[in-house]
Write a protein that holds these residues in place. Structure first.
Motif, mmCIF file in Angstrom:
data_model
loop_
_atom_site.group_PDB
_atom_site.id
_atom_site.type_symbol
_atom_site.label_atom_id
_atom_site.label_comp_id
_atom_site.label_asym_id
_atom_site.label_seq_id
_atom_site.Cartn_x
_atom_site.Cartn_y
_atom_site.Cartn_z
ATOM 1 N N TYR A 80 0.846 -1.211 0.000
ATOM 2 C CA TYR A 80 0.000 0.000 0.000
ATOM 3 C C TYR A 80 0.879 1.258 0.000
ATOM 4 O O TYR A 80 0.675 2.178 -0.798
ATOM 5 N N GLY A 81 1.859 1.268 0.886
ATOM 6 C CA GLY A 81 2.747 2.438 0.987
ATOM 7 C C GLY A 81 3.480 2.690 -0.315
ATOM 8 O O GLY A 81 3.512 3.822 -0.819
ATOM 9 N N SER A 134 -8.571 3.625 -1.695
ATOM 10 C CA SER A 134 -7.599 4.680 -2.003
ATOM 11 C C SER A 134 -7.313 4.774 -3.493
ATOM 12 O O SER A 134 -6.688 5.732 -3.937
ATOM 13 N N GLU A 135 -7.711 3.754 -4.245
ATOM 14 C CA GLU A 135 -7.509 3.727 -5.698
ATOM 15 C C GLU A 135 -6.030 3.873 -6.071
ATOM 16 O O GLU A 135 -5.656 4.755 -6.839
ATOM 17 N N ARG A 153 -6.250 1.830 -11.702
ATOM 18 C CA ARG A 153 -5.860 2.163 -10.320
ATOM 19 C C ARG A 153 -6.651 1.298 -9.338
ATOM 20 O O ARG A 153 -7.404 1.784 -8.496
ATOM 21 N N THR A 154 -6.429 -0.002 -9.468
ATOM 22 C CA THR A 154 -7.161 -0.948 -8.650
ATOM 23 C C THR A 154 -6.259 -2.122 -8.294
ATOM 24 O O THR A 154 -5.079 -2.133 -8.646
ATOM 25 N N ILE A 155 -6.820 -3.101 -7.614
ATOM 26 C CA ILE A 155 -6.067 -4.303 -7.267
ATOM 27 C C ILE A 155 -6.329 -5.358 -8.332
ATOM 28 O O ILE A 155 -7.482 -5.611 -8.686
ATOM 29 N N ALA A 156 -5.272 -5.950 -8.829
ATOM 30 C CA ALA A 156 -5.412 -7.120 -9.692
ATOM 31 C C ALA A 156 -4.828 -8.302 -8.934
ATOM 32 O O ALA A 156 -3.690 -8.248 -8.466
ATOM 33 N N THR A 175 -2.951 13.892 -1.355
ATOM 34 C CA THR A 175 -3.353 13.100 -0.197
ATOM 35 C C THR A 175 -3.946 11.795 -0.690
ATOM 36 O O THR A 175 -4.743 11.802 -1.627
ATOM 37 N N ILE A 176 -3.560 10.702 -0.065
ATOM 38 C CA ILE A 176 -4.187 9.418 -0.370
ATOM 39 C C ILE A 176 -4.818 8.893 0.905
ATOM 40 O O ILE A 176 -4.139 8.689 1.908
ATOM 41 N N THR A 177 -6.116 8.726 0.867
ATOM 42 C CA THR A 177 -6.842 8.320 2.068
ATOM 43 C C THR A 177 -8.017 7.438 1.679
ATOM 44 O O THR A 177 -8.463 7.445 0.535
ATOM 45 N N SER A 178 -8.493 6.688 2.641
ATOM 46 C CA SER A 178 -9.744 5.954 2.436
ATOM 47 C C SER A 178 -10.774 6.403 3.460
ATOM 48 O O SER A 178 -11.735 5.701 3.723
ATOM 49 N N LEU A 179 -10.538 7.576 4.032
ATOM 50 C CA LEU A 179 -11.443 8.115 5.047
ATOM 51 C C LEU A 179 -12.275 9.231 4.435
ATOM 52 O O LEU A 179 -11.717 10.203 3.915
#
Lengths: 263, 82, 356
Positions: free
Chosen positions: C64-65, C95-96, C161-164, C208-212
Motif C-alpha cells: 500500500y505504501g 484509495s484507488e 488504479r485498482t487491485i489485480a 493526499t491518499i486516504t480511504s477516510l
C-alpha cells in the motif's frame, strides 16, 4: 483579519510554518496534538524538506492530520503506518518519510509493525504521541494508560493484574540494534516544547543521513478524556506521566552522536 | 515602546488558555463577554506595551493563533535593509 | 524468446520482473514460497526492492505504501496469508492505488493443508476485505498463462488504479512446464508516475491518499465513483476461453487447474460421441456472465467442476438464470478431480437432460 501596520524596526520572530496548511484543526481546546504538528512543520521547514516529505497519518485523533500538513500525505490502517512507511521509503530513498502515531495505534494494534520496522533500521521517523488514553473513541484504556488511571474501559482504574502493565515503547525500541535515535520528550511547558523540537530536528537529520530508525515519543495530554481542565491536565501529566515515563534519550547511536558533535 | 508585539488570529483561538499560563509578563487573558466565530472567548492582550516578543505564547499555542514580532536589537542602517 | 522449463511459482515471479516490478514485499507460506525465493535474489541482482516482511499484514501495507508513490509493486501469498491481507486490500481499493497480489491457493478452511485448492473463490471474487468493491481476479490454468496474466495484472492495475489478483492453485504454482517469458520491460521512470502519486509536493499542491471520507454523502460519492469504475472494468475486461463449444449440447464450466483437466474430459467425452464443450473463465471478476447466458440458450445443461464446495457455481447460476439445468461436481481439501471423476458426472447430466 484587519491589516495591522508592523513598525519598521520590528522583525518577525514567529509565524505559521509553510509546512502547515491554514486549516483550523478539529482538536479539542488545549490538545497538544496541535503543538506537535507545528513542531514537525517547523523542523521540516528549517531543514528545507517540505517538498520531499511524505507523511503518514494514523487512525486515532490525528487521523485527519493530512488536512493540516502542507505536503504529501497518506492515511494508514490502524497501526500499519510503519509498514506503509517501509514500503514508501524503500522505494523512495530520496524522500523524507515519517509516521505520526498515537498510543493505541503504535503500542497496541501496530506493535508488530513498529517493532520490526525499528529493528530493521528502516530509514523513516516515527512521531509517537503518547497521551495514555484512546482519544477518538472516547477515553478507553490505552496500552500506555497508567496503573490506577481511570478510563471508560477500566472505570475503577487500570488494574495491572487484569490488564497488564503500560508499555514503555521508547525503552523497548531504544534497545533494538536497528534504531539510531529514540527519545521521549514532553510538550507540557515551553522548555519541553523546545526540547521536543530539538529532538525532532535530530531525528529528521539522522533520517537524512541514513543512520537508522528514529523515533520521538512525545508525552501529550488529553484533558477531554482525562476529564480535567487544560491546565489541570498539564499538571497531572507532569506529576504522574513523567514519573512513569522518564524523559530523555533511550538510544543515541554512535553515528548520531557523531552527527550531533559535527554540527 | 514595547519590545515586541503579537498579532492574534482570533478565529483560530479555542480559548484553551495555555498561552495565558505561560506569558512571562502576564499580559494575555481570555476575553470576557465576547466570543469568536468558533464560540470561544479568544485570547487578547491586556497591556501591549509590556510585550517582550518572547514568543512563549506562540510556542505553546496548539492552534497557531499568534504571529510574533520583536524589536530589532540594533536598528540596521537604511541602506542595508532588504 | 525460446521456451524454457519453468516452475509455476518462479515463472510468476519472473513474469512480474519482466512486467517492470519495482518492489516486492512478502512472507513465506507454502505453496507460494518459491515466488518470494525467486524474487529474493533476482530483485536484488537487478537493484530493485525486495523485503521479507514480518507478516502478511505488514506485507500488504508495505505494498500500500509503495503503491501510494506510484511504483509497480506486488505481494504474493497463499490462502491463510491472503486472509490476513483483507484489511489492507480494502484500504487499497478505496484509495484507488494500483497493486498486484498473487494467491497460490491451498486447502482450507483454517490452516487446512498445502494441497492445491480453489476454496478462495468467494474471498477473491465477492468478499475481499470490507465494503463495496471488487478486485480484478485472473485465473491461469497453466504456466504460460500464469506468465501472461501476471504481466496483464500489472497493466490492468495501473489502467484502473485498482487491485489485480492472480489466483492460481498450488498445482500451477508447483508444476514445471515449458513456457516463454516476455522481454524485460524498462522500469517506470520517477517522472512517469501518476499525477496522483505521493512523490513530494515540489512545485505543486500536496497530494493526499486516504480511504477516510467523513459524512455519508461524501462517502457515497466515492462509492459511486468506485462502482462506475467497476462497471467499466466489467465492460472492457471480461476474459474467457472456449473449447469445442460450437456444436456443444453440454457445457463444462471450470477455471484454473480444473479448467485444464476439463479439456481432457472434453476430449475423452467427444471420443465417446458426447457433444460437450468447455468454457473456462480467465477473469473470475469480471465474470463472463453474458457469454454463459448465451451458451445457456444453446446447450441442454451445464456441469460446473471446482476444487471447492461450489463457489463459482453461484455465479454460473446467476448468469444462466434458470435457462438450463446446472449440475455441480466438486472436490475439497486439496483433492484434484480427474477426468475419470468428471466423465461419469457428465454422463449423468447427459442422461438427465436427454442430450446426445
Amino acid at each position: 483579519m484587519a491589516t495591522i501596520d508592523i513598525p519598521a524596526d520590528m522583525e518577525l520572530v514567529y509565524q505559521r510554518p509553510e509546512s502547515l496548511t491554514p486549516a483550523h484543526t478539529h482538536y479539542c481546546p488545549g490538545c497538544t496534538h496541535g503543538i506537535i504538528h507545528r513542531l514537525i512543520a517547523e523542523v521540516l521547514d528549517e531543514l528545507g524538506l517540505r517538498e520531499r516529505t511524505i507523511g503518514i497519518a494514523p487512525v486515532g485523533c490525528s487521523v485527519l492530520a493530512y488536512y493540516y500538513f502542507n505536503f504529501d500525505m497518506a492515511e494508514a490502517a490502524h497501526g500499519r503506518a510503519p509498514a506503509m512507511a517501509t514500503g514508501m521509503k524503500r522505494t523512495n530513498p530520496d524522500k523524507v518519510v515519517f509516521t505520526y502515531q498515537g498510543d493505541g495505534d503504535l503500542a497496541a494494534i501496530g506493535t508488530a509493525e513498529i517493532v520490526h520496522s525499528a529493528n530493521r533500521g528502516e530509514l523513516f521517523t516515527t512521531i509517537f504521541v503518547n497521551n495514555a488514553i484512546y482519544g477518538m473513541t472516547g477515553g478507553q484504556m490505552a496500552p500506555t494508560t497508567l496503573p490506577g488511571q481511570v478510563s471508560t474501559s477500566c472505570p475503577s482504574g487500570r488494574d495491572v493484574e487484569l490488564a497488564g502493565f503500560p508499555m514503555h515503547m521508547a525503552e523497548l525500541l531504544g534497545g533494538l540494534p536497528g534504531t539510531a535515535y529514540v527519545t521521549r520528550q514532553a510538550v507540557f511547558d515551553v522548555r519541553g516544547i523546545r526540547r521536543t523540537k530539538k529532538a525532532l530536528t535530530t531525528a529528521f537529520r539522522a533520517q537524512l543521513a541514513g543512520l537508522g530508525f528514529t523515533m520521538v515519543e512525545v508525552l501529550s495530554t488529553c484533558n477531554t478524556n482525562w476529564h480535567m481542565s487544560v491546565l489541570g491536565a498539564l499538571e497531572w501529566a507532569k506529576d504522574k506521566m513523567v514519573g512513569y515515563y522518564p524523559l530523555g534519550d533511550t538510544k543515541v547511536s554512535d553515528a548520531v552522536r557523531a552527527m550531533l558533535e559535527e554540527k | 515602546m514595547a519590545k515586541g508585539m503579537v498579532i492574534i488570529d482570533e478565529d483560530r483561538c479555542k480559548g484553551c488558555g495555555l498561552c495565558v499560563s505561560v506569558c512571562p509578563v502576564n499580559i494575555l487573558r481570555l476575553a470576557e463577554g465576547r466570543f469568536n466565530a468558533k464560540g470561544y472567548p479568544p485570547v487578547e492582550v491586556s497591556d501591549p506595551e509590556k510585550c517582550t516578543g518572547c514568543a512563549s505564547c506562540a510556542i505553546i499555542c496548539p492552534d497557531v493563533v499568534f504571529t510574533v514580532y520583536r524589536r530589532k536589537r540594533q536598528p540596521q542602517p537604511a541602506t542595508a535593509a532588504a | 524468446m525460446a521456451k524454457e522449463l519453468w516452475e509455476g511459482n518462479a515463472a510468476i515471479a519472473e513474469a512480474a520482473i519482466r512486467a517492470g516490478l519495482e518492489a516486492f514485499y512478502g512472507y513465506p507460506i507454502t505453496p507460494q514460497t518459491e515466488v518470494l525465493e525467486h524474487l529474493s535474489h533476482r530483485m536484488i541482482e537487478l537493484g530493485r526492492v525486495f523485503l521479507q516482511a514480518e507478516s502478511e499484514v505488514a506485507s500488504i501495507n508495505m505494498v500500500y505504501g509503495a503503491a501510494c508513490t506510484g511504483v509497480r509493486v506486488m505481494t504474493s501469498s497463499s490462502s491463510p496469508g491472503i486472509s490476513l491481507m483483507q484489511e489492507g486490500l480494502s484500504y487499497i481499493a478505496c484509495s484507488e492505488v494500483p497493486a498486484v497480489v498473487c494467491n497460490i491457493m491451498r486447502g482450507g478452511p483454517g490452516l487446512g493443508n498445502v494441497q492445491p485448492a480453489q476454496g478462495d473463490y468467494f474471498q477473491a471474487v465477492k468478499s475481499a476485505g470490507h465494503g463495496d468493491y471488487h478486485m480484478i481476479v485472473l485465473a491461469p490454468s497453466n504456466v504460460q498463462e500464469a506468465i501472461d496474466l501476471m504481466v496483464l495484472a500489472f497493466d490492468l492495475a495501473d489502467k484502473y488504479r485498482t487491485i489485480a489478483m492472480l489466483v492460481a492453485d498450488g498445482a500451477i504454482g508447483q508444476m514445471m512446464e515449458p513456457a516463454e517469458m516476455p522481454p524485460l520491460r524498462p522500469l517506470r521512470k520517477p517522472e512517469e508516475r501518476g499525477e496522483w502519486a505521493l512523490t513530494g509536493a515540489r512545485g505543486r499542491e500536496p497530494n493526499t491518499i486516504t480511504s477516510l471520507y467523513l459524512g455519508a454523502e461524501n462517502l457515497e460519492v466515492v462509492n459511486l465513483r468506485l462502482q462506475e469504475k467497476l462497471r467499466q472494468i466489467e465492460a472492457n475486461e471480461v476474459r474467457w476461453k472456449e473449447y469445442d463449444t460450437e456444436d456443444a449440447e453440454l457445457l463444462l464450466v471450470a477455471f484454473g487447474t480444473v479448467g485444464r483437466i476439463c479439456q481432457t474430459a472434453v476430449r475423452e467425452a467427444r471420443a465417446k460421441g458426447v457433444k460437450v464443450g468447455l468454457l473456462r473463465p480467465v477473469t473470475l471478476w469480471p465474470f463472463p456472465s453474458a457469454r454463459l447466458a448465451e451458451l445457456a440458450g444453446q446447450v441442454q445443461g451445464m456441469l460446473v467442476v471446482e476444487m471447492n464446495a461450489g463457489q463459482m457455481l453461484q455465479d454460473v447460476r446467476l448468469a444462466v438464470e434458470g435457462r438450463c439445468p446446472i449440475e455441480f461436481y466438486g472436490r475439497m481439501g486439496g483433492v484434484i478431480p480427474l477426468p475419470d471423476d468428471i466423465l461419469p458426472e457428465l454422463h449423468k447430466l447427459e442422461a438427465a437432460v436427454g442430450a446426445g
